[in-house]
Write a protein that holds these residues in place. Structure first.
Motif, short mmCIF file in Angstrom:
data_model
loop_
_atom_site.label_atom_id
_atom_site.label_comp_id
_atom_site.label_asym_id
_atom_site.label_seq_id
_atom_site.Cartn_x
_atom_site.Cartn_y
_atom_site.Cartn_z
N ARG A 95 -89.34 -64.52 2.82
CA ARG A 95 -87.59 -64.44 2.76
C ARG A 95 -87.21 -64.47 4.22
O ARG A 95 -85.92 -63.98 3.74
CB ARG A 95 -87.31 -63.33 1.50
N MET A 96 -88.32 -63.52 5.45
CA MET A 96 -87.51 -62.85 6.13
C MET A 96 -88.33 -63.45 7.20
O MET A 96 -88.81 -63.10 7.41
CB MET A 96 -87.99 -61.27 5.62
N ASN A 156 -85.12 -67.17 -4.16
CA ASN A 156 -86.57 -67.41 -3.35
C ASN A 156 -87.16 -67.24 -3.44
O ASN A 156 -87.64 -65.85 -3.53
CB ASN A 156 -85.31 -67.78 -1.85
N PRO A 157 -88.37 -67.77 -2.91
CA PRO A 157 -89.57 -68.21 -2.41
C PRO A 157 -90.28 -66.93 -1.87
O PRO A 157 -89.34 -67.23 -0.81
CB PRO A 157 -90.09 -68.94 -2.52
N TYR A 158 -91.01 -66.63 -1.10
CA TYR A 158 -91.68 -65.84 -0.53
C TYR A 158 -91.83 -66.96 0.46
O TYR A 158 -92.37 -67.28 -0.37
CB TYR A 158 -92.55 -64.17 -0.90
N ASN A 179 -82.28 -63.71 6.50
CA ASN A 179 -82.91 -63.26 5.61
C ASN A 179 -82.90 -64.73 4.25
O ASN A 179 -81.63 -65.01 4.72
CB ASN A 179 -82.90 -61.54 4.63
N VAL A 195 -82.82 -64.26 0.31
CA VAL A 195 -83.15 -63.32 -0.34
C VAL A 195 -82.65 -64.41 -1.75
O VAL A 195 -83.70 -64.43 -2.85
CB VAL A 195 -82.43 -62.04 -0.63
#
Lengths: 251, 304
Positions: free
Chosen positions: B59-60, B55-57, B69, B71
């Motif tokens: 992510r956390m 996935n795009p940033y 998260n 990710v």
């Protein structure tokens, strides 16, 4: 490793933490641009470590300095650490800035806000290796720029502030010193500022390295949380960076 | 001398401590911190048949005592793993397990077949519980019908130890575990992350690019412990417990609730040497309590 907090200096929005290796231990070799992951004890809302760039290293004194911007509970708790206490850090992490090849290269180290921190140690190492770094540092106002005298030890310092309280008024990319084009730019700061510097570097075809600070969890390249969408796909800022050449980025 | 060995239906571990997929990379990232010969095994990053960018940033997002998260199973695909990564980690002095994920049953099967061909991988952990992918992933793990189909299909082609990782985002995890057991799972690991969400009120925006993500860390432990307990009452196959384990005491609680082994996940980010410390701590606990074998702890909770 556990480092001892031997001194600290507080400003309104940042704190300088001076850490020293314990007697039986030695700091590893640390390169400019690398970072450390600091464990924050005693903050219930802080679960993960805090990635902090290396501000300064004095191997002779076994000292590591961190300039921490207070943005939330974690960094605030860190700033309240008592002198003499131990702070757990993982270090050194990430890829450093590269060293120039041409000793006569005109080097401009451009920083904004707390992003000026890694440029101090970079400036020291560049000077130690016979290069002549110059600094272009920007902030909202004069009081956000701390310890400019330290930078002056390693090279000429140019300043911009958004309110004009110090140096030239405006953004770093508007400073008159940039009319005289540098050969290499090293940059760290808030993303909009770095993107403006990147545009300047592209327009003038100048070598440019930038240190990113995407939100991280592990710091070791394991969790894949801090990725930057580079020309080669998603790359971990903690491991493939934090320093990237502008050519690697999609900016 | 405490006997720390456990045997999970043919998969023997020197001690009950594994590292959870997605939190330990391929092990190499932790080589400076962990002596792999001191832990039971590692479970490497979720692997899919095809390369995935994830996935795009961003992510956390950190949360109190935990993190979210999203990710999205970023990995270079099973063939890349087999060709490039496996040779580097095959001789690690511990069990190396691979977490296998997919979008379709065919993908799971193809990926499991590739991993099966790798001699030194004794088991896979089938990930039917990833909340961060649009298709497949958790979709298979939230119904008894879905989990039966994917486990049966993989079971037909995969002849080593088949561990199935369960989602907590279900009404009755015991029913899901029973379906996995009936479909041929050798063991079940639980829990994967809990679906959650975080919002930046100042910006009025979600903190994750995907809006929702998977919650992990110390905050999920009570939920995970309760689910291990419930599943232990429902199935005969071994249970691998995970969810917020950050200390040997946490790990022992999972064993007492019915787990035969445990996985350490998010805690690896805070202390990269934690897995080894937990293994040592479990042994010390057994010594202190005069327990000859760590296997005696499984399900030894006193409830009267």
């Amino acid at each position: 490793m556990d480092l001892r907090l031997i001194d600290k200096q507080l400003w309104s929005r940042s704190v300088l933490l001076k850490l020293r290796a314990q007697e039986e231990e030695c700091l590893p070799e640390i390169f400019p641009g690398q970072f450390v992951q600091v464990r924050v004890d005693g903050s219930p809302t802080t679960y993960l470590r805090r990635p902090i760039s290396v501000y300064y290293v004095d191997q002779a004194k076994q000292e590591l300095w961190l300039l921490v911007q207070m943005v939330g509970d974690g960094t605030r708790t860190l700033s309240e650490t008592a002198i003499g206490a131990l702070i757990n850090v993982m270090l050194p992490l990430g890829r450093p800035f590269s060293m120039p090849e041409n000793p006569a290269a005109k080097l401009m180290l451009i920083g904004g806000g707390v992003g000026i921190a890694p440029l101090l140690y970079l400036g020291k190492v560049l000077k130690d290796n016979g290069f002549q770094p110059q600094f272009l540092l920007g902030a909202r106002k004069a009081s956000d720029l701390t310890q400019l005298d330290l930078y002056e030890e390693f090279g000429e310092v140019y300043v911009t502030t958004e309110d004009g309280s110090l140096g030239e008024k405006g953004f770093v990319t508007q400073h008159s010193v940039l009319a005289n084009q540098p050969d290499m730019i090293y940059c760290c700061g808030p993303k909009p500022m770095m993107m403006a510097v990147a545009r300047y570097a592209k327009e003038h075809d100048v070598f440019c390295e930038l240190s990113l600070e995407n939100t991280m969890a592990c710091g070791l390249g394991a969790c894949l949380c801090c990725v930057e969408d580079t020309k080669e796909g998603h790359q971990c800022v903690c491991q493939e960076g934090p320093v990237f050449n502008l050519n690697q980025l999609k900016w | 001398m405490v006997d720390t060995r456990v045997n999970l239906k043919g998969l023997s571990l020197r001690n009950p401590v594994l590292t959870a997929s997605g939190t330990f990379g391929y092990g190499e990232e932790f080589a400076d911190f962990v002596d792999f010969s001191k832990i039971g095994g590692i479970i490497v990053k979720g692997t899919t048949i095809h390369h995935r960018e994830g996935n795009p940033y961003p992510r956390m997002a950190e949360t109190p005592s935990g993190m979210l998260n999203a990710v999205g199973l970023q990995n270079k695909g099973a063939a890349y793993f087999a060709e490039k990564i496996y040779p580097r980690i095959a001789d690690m002095d511990t069990n190396v397990l691979v977490n296998v994920s997919g979008s379709t049953i065919e993908d799971y099967v193809a990926c499991a077949e590739i991993i099966q061909s790798l001699d030194k991988i004794p088991a896979i952990e089938l990930n039917v519980s990833c909340p961060n992918v649009k298709q497949g992933g958790m979709a298979f793990g939230v119904t008894t019908d879905g989990i039966s189909k994917v486990v049966e299909a993989v079971r037909k082609v995969y002849h080593k130890h088949l561990m199935v990782k369960l989602s907590p985002n279900v009404t009755s995890i015991a029913d899901i575990a029973k379906a996995a057991e009936a479909s041929g799972a050798d063991s079940v690991s639980l829990i994967n992350t809990l679906m959650g969400m975080a919002i930046d009120a100042e910006k009025r925006r979600p903190k994750l690019s995907t809006v929702t993500g998977g919650l992990s860390g110390a905050c999920v432990k009570p939920v995970a412990l309760r689910m291990v307990w419930q599943v232990s009452k429902a199935v005969q196959i071994p249970i691998i417990g995970l969810g917020g384990i950050s200390s040997a005491t946490d790990a022992i609680e999972f064993l007492l609730a019915g787990a035969s082994a445990i996985e350490i996940g998010t805690a690896n980010f805070i202390d990269p040497a934690i897995s080894q410390k937990v293994a040592a701590g479990i042994e010390a606990y057994c010594e202190r309590h005069g327990i000859a074998s760590v296997r005696e702890l499984t399900g030894a909770l006193i409830t009267d």
